[in-house]
Design a protein around this motif. Structure first.
Motif, mmCIF file in Angstrom:
data_model
loop_
_atom_site.group_PDB
_atom_site.id
_atom_site.type_symbol
_atom_site.label_atom_id
_atom_site.label_comp_id
_atom_site.label_asym_id
_atom_site.label_seq_id
_atom_site.Cartn_x
_atom_site.Cartn_y
_atom_site.Cartn_z
ATOM 1 N N HIS A 97 0.733 -1.217 0.016
ATOM 2 C CA HIS A 97 0.102 0.127 0.125
ATOM 3 C C HIS A 97 0.757 1.318 0.044
ATOM 4 C CE1 HIS A 97 -4.381 0.947 1.177
ATOM 5 N NE2 HIS A 97 -3.950 1.801 0.224
ATOM 6 N N HIS A 124 -6.488 -0.921 8.267
ATOM 7 C CA HIS A 124 -5.614 -0.120 8.674
ATOM 8 C C HIS A 124 -5.612 1.413 8.340
ATOM 9 C CE1 HIS A 124 -3.817 -4.024 8.158
ATOM 10 N NE2 HIS A 124 -3.567 -3.794 9.462
ATOM 11 N N ASP A 126 -2.804 3.663 8.255
ATOM 12 C CA ASP A 126 -1.803 3.891 7.425
ATOM 13 C C ASP A 126 -1.190 5.413 7.687
ATOM 14 O OD1 ASP A 126 -1.570 1.321 6.424
ATOM 15 O OD2 ASP A 126 -2.486 1.512 4.675
ATOM 16 N N HIS A 128 0.958 6.243 9.767
ATOM 17 C CA HIS A 128 2.316 6.406 10.609
ATOM 18 C C HIS A 128 3.307 7.191 9.968
ATOM 19 C CE1 HIS A 128 1.719 4.297 14.212
ATOM 20 N NE2 HIS A 128 1.047 3.041 13.416
ATOM 21 N N SER A 135 6.747 -0.717 13.308
ATOM 22 C CA SER A 135 7.348 -1.677 12.522
ATOM 23 C C SER A 135 8.162 -1.239 11.456
ATOM 24 C CB SER A 135 6.198 -2.526 11.698
ATOM 25 O OG SER A 135 5.725 -1.154 10.810
ATOM 26 N N HIS A 139 4.382 0.603 4.153
ATOM 27 C CA HIS A 139 2.870 0.661 3.845
ATOM 28 C C HIS A 139 2.191 1.051 4.928
ATOM 29 C CE1 HIS A 139 2.104 -3.873 5.205
ATOM 30 N NE2 HIS A 139 2.824 -3.229 6.049
ATOM 31 N N GLY A 140 2.665 1.302 6.131
ATOM 32 C CA GLY A 140 1.606 1.726 7.175
ATOM 33 C C GLY A 140 1.811 3.364 7.366
ATOM 34 N N GLU A 194 -2.855 1.995 15.843
ATOM 35 C CA GLU A 194 -1.997 2.214 16.775
ATOM 36 C C GLU A 194 -2.153 3.547 17.377
ATOM 37 O OE1 GLU A 194 -0.138 0.561 14.052
ATOM 38 O OE2 GLU A 194 -0.540 -1.310 14.804
ATOM 39 N N ASP A 241 -7.675 -1.639 -0.319
ATOM 40 C CA ASP A 241 -6.818 -2.745 0.390
ATOM 41 C C ASP A 241 -7.293 -4.074 0.775
ATOM 42 O OD1 ASP A 241 -4.918 -4.397 2.348
ATOM 43 O OD2 ASP A 241 -3.879 -2.520 2.622
ATOM 44 N N ASP A 243 -6.934 -6.328 2.603
ATOM 45 C CA ASP A 243 -6.925 -6.788 4.021
ATOM 46 C C ASP A 243 -8.272 -5.946 4.603
ATOM 47 O OD1 ASP A 243 -6.391 -4.009 5.079
ATOM 48 O OD2 ASP A 243 -4.179 -4.781 5.243
ATOM 49 N N THR A 255 -1.020 -8.346 6.219
ATOM 50 C CA THR A 255 -1.489 -8.102 7.579
ATOM 51 C C THR A 255 -3.154 -8.303 7.666
ATOM 52 O OG1 THR A 255 -1.663 -5.769 6.648
ATOM 53 C CG2 THR A 255 0.452 -6.384 8.021
ATOM 54 N N GLU A 286 -2.067 -5.228 -1.875
ATOM 55 C CA GLU A 286 -1.616 -6.138 -0.586
ATOM 56 C C GLU A 286 -2.159 -7.487 -0.923
ATOM 57 O OE1 GLU A 286 0.233 -5.604 1.955
ATOM 58 O OE2 GLU A 286 0.311 -3.120 2.003
HETATM 59 N N1 LIG Z 1 -1.583 -1.106 4.241
HETATM 60 C C1 LIG Z 1 -1.067 -2.097 5.191
HETATM 61 N N2 LIG Z 1 -1.421 -3.458 5.141
HETATM 62 N N3 LIG Z 1 -0.669 -1.403 6.467
HETATM 63 C C2 LIG Z 1 -0.433 -2.125 7.640
HETATM 64 C C3 LIG Z 1 0.169 -1.258 8.756
HETATM 65 C C4 LIG Z 1 0.263 -2.055 9.976
HETATM 66 C C5 LIG Z 1 0.919 -1.459 11.083
HETATM 67 N N4 LIG Z 1 -0.149 -0.143 11.558
HETATM 68 C C6 LIG Z 1 2.088 -0.826 10.851
HETATM 69 O O1 LIG Z 1 2.261 0.325 10.637
HETATM 70 O O2 LIG Z 1 3.126 -1.553 10.600
#
Ligand SMILES: NC(=[NH2+])NCCC[C@H](N)C(=O)O
Length: 322
Positions: A97, A124, A126, A128, A135, A139-140, A194, A241, A243, A255, A286
């Motif tokens: 992603h 998620h 995303d 961050h 992590s 992709h987050g 998170e 995504d 997921d 994930t 993903e």
């Molecule tokens: N697009 C995704 N699959 N994102 C997963 C992110 C998982 C977690 N929040 C991280 O930053 O590691």
């Protein structure tokens, strides 16, 4: 009539597990197994990617492979921008992603004066940044890149100067500064976040339609509500995504998170969303066939993509005058 252009991005540098770059070919195989001529029907372009840094290792645990990801972001941005300038409807099929930021930057580059809204159908947020990621997986981070935020209020990491510099450069891709306002983001089925992401979502009142709300109101109504939420926007990008789907559908994604959408719900949401004339770009990411069995995820993802493409195209057909 506007024509769909498929944009393939076989990058997986942003994911924490290996295999998402194979998702694009897995979807093509699914289309063959399902006896569809989808990939013969539409033109496609391949964005140049290079996953070879995976063999040698990342530069920093606070934003893994970001030094290589920046190049992919720029190329995705240019491909999406060109398609839009050409009057096409880009449908992006990408590995992880992270490169959705390149897509967003490309939309904004094509129409810098228009107000952009984003519908993020994903388990998620995303949201961050290298300053908050637990992590280091990029992709987050794509939505935080697009918002141009570092989210230092709730900083947990101290990335090295090299990463901080690349992060600044990434945020400038497409057009200088934020590509959209945080209140112009709507999530659907977000359920695994998170604390630093929750901080941003709360601070800016970013709306999430939960899976429970999808059940309560129905997927069609939720799509309408998400579009209504973005009524002030001139143009909308939809990022799907896989997921966001429930792991009972398939675990073929890096994930997976319980409590997700059914295939039918995802199909209705995506096909309804692209009916809005404001939606000018759609993306799916993903799919990881190495985590799957019998290519199940790619098959359901293809089903959703094919239905979405049909709806995207049909709703833009000019009425035939008799
Ligand atoms: N697009 C995704 N699959 N994102 C997963 C992110 C998982 C977690 N929040 C991280 O930053 O590691």
């Amino acid at each position: 009539m506007k024509e769909i252009l498929l944009i393939e991005v076989k990058s997986e540098l942003g994911a924490g597990t290996r295999g998402a770059s194979l998702g694009i070919d897995a979807v093509k195989i699914a289309s063959i197994d399902l006896q569809s001529d989808f990939f013969a029907r539409y033109d496609s372009v391949n964005v140049r990617t290079d996953n070879s840094p995976l063999f040698t290792g990342f530069i920093s645990p606070s934003a893994k492979y970001v030094n290589a990801i920046i190049g992919v972001e720029k190329r995705v941005c240019n491909a999406v921008c060109e398609a839009l300038e050409f009057g096409q409807l880009p449908m992006v099929l990408a590995g992880d992603h992270s490169t959705a930021f390149g897509t967003i930057a490309g939309v904004k580059k094509a129409f810098p004066d228009k107000r952009l809204g984003v519908i993020w159908v994903d388990a998620h947020a995303d949201l961050h940044t290298p300053y908050t990621t637990p992590s280091g997986n990029v992709h987050g981070m794509p939505l935080a890149m697009a918002l141009g935020t570092d989210n230092r209020d709730v900083q947990t990491n101290e990335p090295p100067a090299e990463v901080a510099h690349i992060w600044e450069e990434i945020k400038k891709i497409g057009v200088e500064g934020p590509k959209l306002h945080p209140s112009d983001v709507v999530f659907i089925s977000k359920r695994d976040t998170e604390a630093p992401e929750d901080y941003l979502a709360e601070k800016f009142g970013m709306r999430n339609y939960t899976t429970e709300e999808v059940r309560k109101y129905g997927p069609k109504k939720v799509a309408a509500m998400a579009l209504e939420q973005l009524r002030e926007c001139d143009m909308i990008y939809v990022s799907f995504d896989v997921d966001s789907l429930d792991p009972s559908v398939s675990v073929g994604t890096g994930t997976p998170v319980p409590g997700g959408l059914t295939v039918e719900e995802a199909k209705v949401i995506n096909t309804e969303l692209v009916k809005s004339p404001k939606v000018l770009c759609w993306e799916m990411v993903e799919i990881n066939p190495t985590l799957d069995s019998e290519n199940k995820m790619a098959e359901v993802a293809f089903e959703i993509m094919e239905a979405t493409a049909r709806s995207f195209e049909d709703s833009r057909m000019k009425p035939v005058l008799v």
